[in-house]
Design an enzyme around this catalytic site. Structure first.
Site, mmCIF file in Angstrom:
data_model
loop_
_atom_site.group_PDB
_atom_site.id
_atom_site.type_symbol
_atom_site.label_atom_id
_atom_site.label_comp_id
_atom_site.label_asym_id
_atom_site.label_seq_id
_atom_site.Cartn_x
_atom_site.Cartn_y
_atom_site.Cartn_z
ATOM 1 N N GLU A 43 -8.126 104.632 -5.043
ATOM 2 C CA GLU A 43 -7.069 104.728 -6.052
ATOM 3 C C GLU A 43 -7.468 103.933 -7.289
ATOM 4 O OE1 GLU A 43 -2.698 102.695 -6.742
ATOM 5 O OE2 GLU A 43 -3.264 103.254 -4.692
ATOM 6 N N ARG A 47 -3.746 100.711 -15.134
ATOM 7 C CA ARG A 47 -3.369 99.423 -15.726
ATOM 8 C C ARG A 47 -4.253 99.069 -16.920
ATOM 9 N NH1 ARG A 47 -2.890 95.695 -10.236
ATOM 10 N NH2 ARG A 47 -1.739 97.215 -8.975
ATOM 11 N N LYS A 131 4.735 104.210 0.184
ATOM 12 C CA LYS A 131 4.060 102.934 -0.055
ATOM 13 C C LYS A 131 5.093 101.820 0.087
ATOM 14 C CE LYS A 131 1.938 100.548 -4.026
ATOM 15 N NZ LYS A 131 1.265 100.778 -5.330
#
Length: 216
Positions: A43, A47, A131
């Protein structure tokens, strides 16, 4: 039937590496190091300004890897991630707008929850793999144990606070498919181009998980 988030998480087991990349030039070497450590799914978090470029570079260089985009917090990011080549998407929470954006993008989606009420909301949208974020050590292990009762059949990928030291405590829970974490490829090792160390950390995580499987 296309790729599902359940298939993504099962293939990721035991660890879904969460990558923070601000230098595209390092992306392909990092992916090579992780693949050498047995990683098949990773992943790239959105950011940094170059995250999508890094994701695209990895996907082009390693078509056998499943590459997803994480930290999606705005609806428009879902289409942007898809267009960059993301094969699944992850967000740190869940809203109605994000759920619609995931549907529109047509990508397997892993939304995050941290309370029973948020699990109920995710169920209303049809999500059964979630998640757990943040995963704060023993408190999150207790929460996951508590959630087993009312939420049978729901599987989790705890992320945010997972380390080599507590990895097995999470993986031995029956409602945990895999865990996500940055510790396998921390920013300092990426900047140092310490590829052998990153490969070794990935191998060690897989070996730990294998030891757990052999005991069960």
């Amino acid at each position: 039937m296309g790729l599902t988030i359940e298939a993504v998480l099962q293939r990721a087991r035991p660890v879904l590496p969460v990558l923070v990349l601000d230098d595209v030039a390092l992306a392909v070497d990092l992916a090579a190091a992780l693949q050498a450590g047995g990683v098949e799914v990773l992943e790239v978090t959105l950011r940094t300004e170059r995250a999508l470029d890094a994701l695209a570079a990895i996907g082009k260089a390693f078509p056998s890897l499943l590459v997803g985009a994480g930290t999606l917090i705005h609806p428009e990011q879902f289409a942007e991630a898809r267009d960059a080549g993301a094969q699944f998407v992850v967000s740190p929470g869940l809203t109605a707008r994000l759920a619609r954006a995931a549907d529109d993008a047509g990508l397997p989606y892993l939304p995050a929850v941290s309370t029973p009420s948020e699990v109920l909301l995710a169920l209303e949208y049809g999500y059964r793999s979630l998640k757990l974020f943040p995963a704060n050590g023993n408190a999150s292990i207790k929460l996951l144990n508590t959630l087993k009762g009312p939420f049978t059949g729901i599987r989790f990928c705890p992320t945010g606070g997972i380390t080599a030291e507590n990895l097995l405590n999470f993986l031995r829970l029956p409602n945990v498919t895999c865990v996500g974490g940055t510790w396998i490829a921390p920013s300092n090792l990426i900047r140092a181009r310490a590829w052998d160390q990153i490969t070794q950390m990935a191998l060690e995580a897989r070996a730990l998980a294998a030891s757990l499987e052999h005991r069960t």
